[in-house]
Write a protein that holds these residues in place. Structure first.
Motif, mmCIF file in Angstrom:
data_model
loop_
_atom_site.group_PDB
_atom_site.id
_atom_site.type_symbol
_atom_site.label_atom_id
_atom_site.label_comp_id
_atom_site.label_asym_id
_atom_site.label_seq_id
_atom_site.Cartn_x
_atom_site.Cartn_y
_atom_site.Cartn_z
ATOM 1 N N GLN A 182 -19.603 12.537 -8.831
ATOM 2 C CA GLN A 182 -21.061 12.329 -8.764
ATOM 3 C C GLN A 182 -21.791 13.415 -9.544
ATOM 4 O OE1 GLN A 182 -23.228 9.771 -7.305
ATOM 5 N NE2 GLN A 182 -21.260 8.822 -7.788
ATOM 6 N N ARG A 219 -18.320 9.881 -12.253
ATOM 7 C CA ARG A 219 -18.712 9.169 -11.033
ATOM 8 C C ARG A 219 -17.921 9.666 -9.825
ATOM 9 N NH1 ARG A 219 -16.684 3.182 -9.893
ATOM 10 N NH2 ARG A 219 -18.550 2.126 -9.136
ATOM 11 N N GLU A 278 -25.863 1.546 -12.148
ATOM 12 C CA GLU A 278 -25.115 2.796 -12.340
ATOM 13 C C GLU A 278 -25.183 3.214 -13.813
ATOM 14 O OE1 GLU A 278 -21.468 1.311 -10.005
ATOM 15 O OE2 GLU A 278 -21.440 3.493 -9.740
ATOM 16 N N ASP A 291 -27.696 6.106 -13.341
ATOM 17 C CA ASP A 291 -27.035 7.416 -13.285
ATOM 18 C C ASP A 291 -26.771 7.918 -14.698
ATOM 19 O OD1 ASP A 291 -26.949 7.358 -10.528
ATOM 20 O OD2 ASP A 291 -25.012 6.311 -10.497
#
Ligand SMILES: Cc1cc2nc3c(=O)[nH]c(=O)nc-3n(C[C@H](O)[C@H](O)[C@H](O)COP(=O)(O)OP(=O)(O)OC[C@H]3O[C@@H](n4cnc5c(N)ncnc54)[C@H](O)[C@@H]3O)c2cc1C
Length: 434
Positions: A340, A337, A7, A157
């Protein structure tokens, strides 16, 4: 999740990177920290004062378990000329009890290792001996990093750049102003081993009490910068740090400046008998608040020194700003997060958190410190020298009547100091130096 995808990927296991990793892992985020050194702290150097307010939030009562050296009860600011010194000395019993004024000495090779272990215990994965060579992008978004290992691409991410002052990746990505001799300090530091009883005797300390002494004026030949002596448990850290443009102008090498400082008659007795166990040099960013335009972009945030978050004033704080920015970046990721959304606007709360905190408030206040000193060199050169000379002459005992001494000193001040320039400078200094 495939092996090459996390992540968050953090570049650098220094204070900012590990603070971010610890916060993320504690909140269940899959986080990878990539560090080029053999172990966290292997390549890290600082003068020696760890400002620990943020650390105490992350690891309550850390001083009971962390490998710190001493808590600072005595701070001294000293102006030197060729053979004399004038000092301001602050020693307080308030600093002698928890949380010890959030001011400790530490050696990074020990401390960073321990700090990284705290993040690992929370679930962060830290890989050492691996250098990140570039950022992977898709369009204008950062999607991962390229390492020097075979099959070395890792996707995420979000990438947090915590690469320190030598911010090559951040600069290459256009997220950071280029280094110039006017916005970088070069510091050289030596650690001298000495028995703890000798250190305590010389600096009037007991047990784990410590002292931090900073030197200005003649100590650094009137350059913008300072010299320092910090006490560790059984060693002393001694060093100098000045703007690179000043070394160039004065044609002085940093190691020569350090040698001259160590040989000064006020300094040498404090260091006598010390055996060199470490000698290293490193840069410190001295950017101004006005340079902080791009601390984040789509898929990436900059923290700590590579974001330029160092307080360049007399406070000389970097460690606490590094950790605070790491925590803010982690919190911004957690917020992004939920939605998203790792776009630039999705990560905007990083900058908002910084702006709302003491970090940016302090940096905004001291935004002009370095430029002020560059433009008003009397503050680092002639004013410190005159102060020492006046004090020495005023307290010199001979057969001259005191009234005559006072007249002579007033004449000296009139000859050497332009009164109206000084008043104007002090008016400006209230916003940049104090
Ligand atoms: C000589 C000196 C004296 C200082 N004295 C003080 C002081 O007394 N008090 C204070 O508060 N602050 C001080 N500072 C500032 C303070 O040290 C920094 O603000 C703080 O360490 C910044 O932490 P950081 O995590 O941003 O960077 P760092 O602690 O420098 O960590 C960066 C990490 O990234 C790693 N890295 C870099 N590039 C890559 C790459 N491409 N791939 C993988 N890993 C990479 C490095 O190996 C390093 O471990 C001093 C700094 C110096 C240089």
């Amino acid at each position: 999740m495939p092996n090459d995808r996390f992540e968050v990927v953090i570049v650098g296991a220094g204070l900012s990177g590990v603070a971010a990793a610890l916060t993320l892992a504690r909140n269940g985020v899959e986080v990878l920290v990539i560090e080029r050194g053999d172990f966290p702290g292997a390549k890290n150097l600082f003068g020696g004062i760890l400002y620990s307010g943020v650390l105490a939030d992350l690891v309550p009562k850390f001083w009971e378990k962390a490998p710190i050296e001493r808590h600072i009860v005595n701070r001294r600011w000293v102006v030197l000329d060729v053979d004399s010194q004038v000092a301001l000395d602050l020693k307080s019993a308030h600093f002698d009890k928890p949380p010890y004024n959030n001011t400790f000495t530490a050696l990074r090779s020990r401390f960073d290792r321990w700090f990284a272990e705290q993040a690992e215990e929370e679930g962060a994965l830290i890989i050492c001996e691996t250098t990140v060579e570039g950022l992977l992008t898709e369009g204008d978004r950062v999607v991962g990093v390229r390492t020097g290992r075979d099959d070395g691409d890792v996707f995420a991410d979000c990438v947090i750049l915590a690469e320190g002052a030598n911010s090559l990746l951040s600069e290459a990505a256009g997220l950071r102003r280029k280094m110039t001799p006017g916005n970088r300090v070069n510091a050289v530091k030596e650690v001298l081993a000495l028995p703890s009883e000798i250190i305590e005797d010389r600096f009037h300390l007991e047990g784990s009490q410590g002292a931090a002494v900073e030197y200005f004026g003649g100590a650094v030949k009137g350059m913008v910068g300072s010299a320092f002596i910090y006490t560790n448990r059984d060693s002393i850290s001694v060093g100098v740090g000045c703007l690179i443009e000043d070394y160039l102008r004065s044609k002085t090498a940093p190691y020569e400046l350090l040698d001259e400082f160590k040989a000064h008659s006020s300094v040498a007795p404090l260091l006598r008998g010390g055996e060199t166990v470490e000698y290293a040099t490193k840069m410190i960013p001295e950017d101004s608040y006005d340079d902080f335009s791009d601390l984040y972009a789509a898929g990436v945030m900059l923290v700590g020194d590579c974001a330029g978050l160092v307080n360049p004033s007399i406070h000389h704080e970097g460690t606490n700003l590094a950790m605070a920015s790491g925590v803010f970046a982690a919190e911004a990721f957690l917020e992004a997060r939920e939605k998203q959304d790792f776009s630039r606007s999705g990560l905007e709360s990083y900058r908002n958190r910084l702006d709302a905190s003491w970090v940016m408030q302090d940096l905004e206040h001291y935004r002009g410190t370095v430029d002020f000193l560059r433009a008003n060199r009397e503050f680092v050169d002639s004013y410190p020298r005159i102060t020492v000379e006046l004090m020495r002459d005023y307290f010199t005992v001979d057969d001259t009547p005191k009234a005559e001494v006072r007249r002579r000193l007033m004449r000296k001040v009139r000859d050497e100091v332009n009164f109206f320039r000084l008043v104007r400078q002090l008016w400006q200094a209230r916003k940049t130096l104090v």
